[in-house]
Enzyme design. Structure first.
Site, PDB file in Angstrom:
ATOM      1  N   MET A 167       0.825  -1.210   0.000  1.00 34.91           N
ATOM      2  CA  MET A 167       0.000   0.000   0.000  1.00 34.91           C
ATOM      3  C   MET A 167       0.861   1.261   0.000  1.00 34.91           C
ATOM      4  SD  MET A 167      -3.418  -0.288   0.082  1.00 34.91           S
ATOM      5  CE  MET A 167      -4.086   0.976   1.151  1.00 34.91           C
ATOM      6  N   VAL A 168       1.873   1.313   0.862  1.00 34.82           N
ATOM      7  CA  VAL A 168       2.711   2.506   0.919  1.00 34.82           C
ATOM      8  C   VAL A 168       3.588   2.588  -0.323  1.00 34.82           C
ATOM      9  CG1 VAL A 168       4.522   3.710   2.204  1.00 34.82           C
ATOM     10  CG2 VAL A 168       2.650   2.600   3.431  1.00 34.82           C
ATOM     11  N   CYS A 182       2.885   7.381  11.256  1.00 35.07           N
ATOM     12  CA  CYS A 182       1.865   8.248  10.655  1.00 35.07           C
ATOM     13  C   CYS A 182       1.092   9.048  11.700  1.00 35.07           C
ATOM     14  CB  CYS A 182       0.922   7.426   9.787  1.00 35.07           C
ATOM     15  SG  CYS A 182       0.228   5.970  10.602  1.00 35.07           S
ATOM     16  N   GLY A 189      -3.971   2.415   7.410  1.00 35.00           N
ATOM     17  CA  GLY A 189      -2.769   2.357   8.221  1.00 35.00           C
ATOM     18  C   GLY A 189      -2.339   0.945   8.565  1.00 35.00           C
ATOM     19  N   LYS A 234       5.074   4.011  20.028  1.00 31.44           N
ATOM     20  CA  LYS A 234       5.648   4.904  19.023  1.00 31.44           C
ATOM     21  C   LYS A 234       5.183   6.347  19.231  1.00 31.44           C
ATOM     22  CE  LYS A 234       5.701   1.201  15.569  1.00 31.44           C
ATOM     23  NZ  LYS A 234       5.047   0.688  14.341  1.00 31.44           N
ATOM     24  N   HIS A 249      -6.264   9.879   9.682  1.00 31.26           N
ATOM     25  CA  HIS A 249      -6.194   9.686  11.137  1.00 31.26           C
ATOM     26  C   HIS A 249      -6.690  10.952  11.835  1.00 31.26           C
ATOM     27  CE1 HIS A 249      -4.250   6.019  10.403  1.00 31.26           C
ATOM     28  NE2 HIS A 249      -3.034   6.261  10.847  1.00 31.26           N
ATOM     29  N   THR A 272      -1.538   7.993   4.676  1.00 26.70           N
ATOM     30  CA  THR A 272      -0.636   7.391   3.701  1.00 26.70           C
ATOM     31  C   THR A 272       0.095   8.441   2.855  1.00 26.70           C
ATOM     32  OG1 THR A 272      -2.306   7.115   1.957  1.00 26.70           O
ATOM     33  CG2 THR A 272      -2.057   5.313   3.549  1.00 26.70           C
TER      34      THR A 272
END
Length: 344
Positions: free
Chosen positions: A13-14, A148, A178, A203, A240, A323
């Site tokens: 995806m990324v 992210c 995500g 994180k 997000h 993303t």
């Protein structure tokens, strides 16, 4: 003349988002796509399960995928969209052979000699590149962008530091993209909210301290603020949304916070940089993922509902495209900064 760039993990995806964002980039052109062994030698368009737009871009459709070996690659910059476990093995091989690696992976973010960078926040941390090359004996280097969720949060925290920011609590509502593809099973998330994302809270609580810290010439003195996070997966495709509760050392006013947000400037001259880093919305029901995630071509963050929380507190919502600003776009912006600073 454009810089040649390669993408590690090009089919995920990324990786796909890297390819989409790089398609018409004024500085960079894709010269190599690398993926797992089972895909090597196959045409990208025939092998990828393309998910993020109607068609695979023409510039990569017939490109033959290469193994993840620096000896096979002709590129100035390597963008990494690899999972952390694979990145930890593969990225150093490219750095050792002289490549500039702009990584979206988490593997090296918290290493003492690896820059963790958001250009508008801590461009000076790129000074760690020289430290890293000396420490490791590499001809190249690795520069990382944050998680992210961290990126959206820290872009709003940076302008608050001068106002006496001391403590941050954040509750996140994170999009399905995500989690990658196929990601979260539909029967788990439809009509539901998942109150746990493995590894995410750690994180979000640690990366801001490095990002907001000071470069000493040989390392980073971490910021003295504290961050407490609770992270949740919601049935939204992209974007997000985070509820932030910021505490300050003394009395704080809403107007001062809004002015700090609106005064936070982008770095000029970078093609991917938005005109506004932080877009402040006045409506009581914004930001919303569907309406606001594409602000600044997905590179702005959108803030709303800025309000008092006691005498020394402010609470607000921040939204960003996870993303774009939170992943591929962040790595591309880092690479643009490195070109501007003549590090590439």
């Amino acid at each position: 003349m454009k810089y040649k760039v390669a993408v590690l993990g090009a089919t995920g995806m990324v990786g796909q988002k890297f390819i989409q964002l790089l398609e018409n980039h004024p500085w960079f052109e894709i010269s190599a796509l690398m993926a797992s062994e089972r895909r090597v030698g196959k045409a990208y368009g025939d092998e990828v399960e393309w998910l993020i737009s109607s068609d695979v871009p023409e510039n990569v459709r017939d490109m033959e995928m290469l193994p993840m070996d620096p000896r096979n690659v002709d590129a100035d910059i390597v963008f990494s969209a690899l999972p952390a476990d694979i990145a930890r093995e593969v990225e150093p091989k490219f750095a050792q052979e002289g490549f500039a690696v702009a990584s979206n992976a988490s593997a090296f973010r918290m290493e003492e000699d690896v820059p963790l960078v958001i250009p508008e926040v801590n461009a000076e941390h790129l000074g760690l590149i020289d430290v890293q090359k000396r420490n490791r004996g590499w001809d190249g280097f690795i520069v990382t962008n944050p998680n992210c969720t961290t990126i959206m949060l820290v872009l709003t925290l940076k302008p608050l530091l001068d106002l006496g920011l001391a403590k941050v609590n954040v509750a996140t509502m994170q999009a399905l993209s995500g989690a990658g593809y196929p990601g979260v099973p539909s029967m788990s998330v439809i009509d539901n909210v998942l109150p746990f994302i493995r590894g995410e809270e750690d994180k979000v609580e640690t990366e801001p301290l490095k990002l907001l810290g000071k470069f000493t010439g040989s390392g980073i003195d971490f910021a003295s603020i504290t961050v407490s996070a609770s992270c949740h997966r919601v049935p939204v495709i992209d974007g997000h949304l985070e509820a932030v509760f910021a505490e300050f050392g003394g009395n704080i006013e809403v107007n001062d916070v809004i002015e700090a947000f609106r005064s936070f400037k982008p770095i000029e001259g970078l093609p991917t940089s938005p005109e506004e880093v932080i877009v402040v919305r006045d409506e009581p029901d914004r930001p919303q993922p569907r309406l606001d995630r594409d602000a600044g071509n997905g590179m702005s963050v959108v803030v709303g509902r800025v309000r008092k929380d006691g005498d020394s507190g402010i609470k607000y919502l921040v939204l960003g495209h996870n993303t774009v600003r939170g992943a591929a776009g962040a790595s591309i912006l880092n690479a643009e900064l490195m070109v501007k600073e003549k590090l590439i």
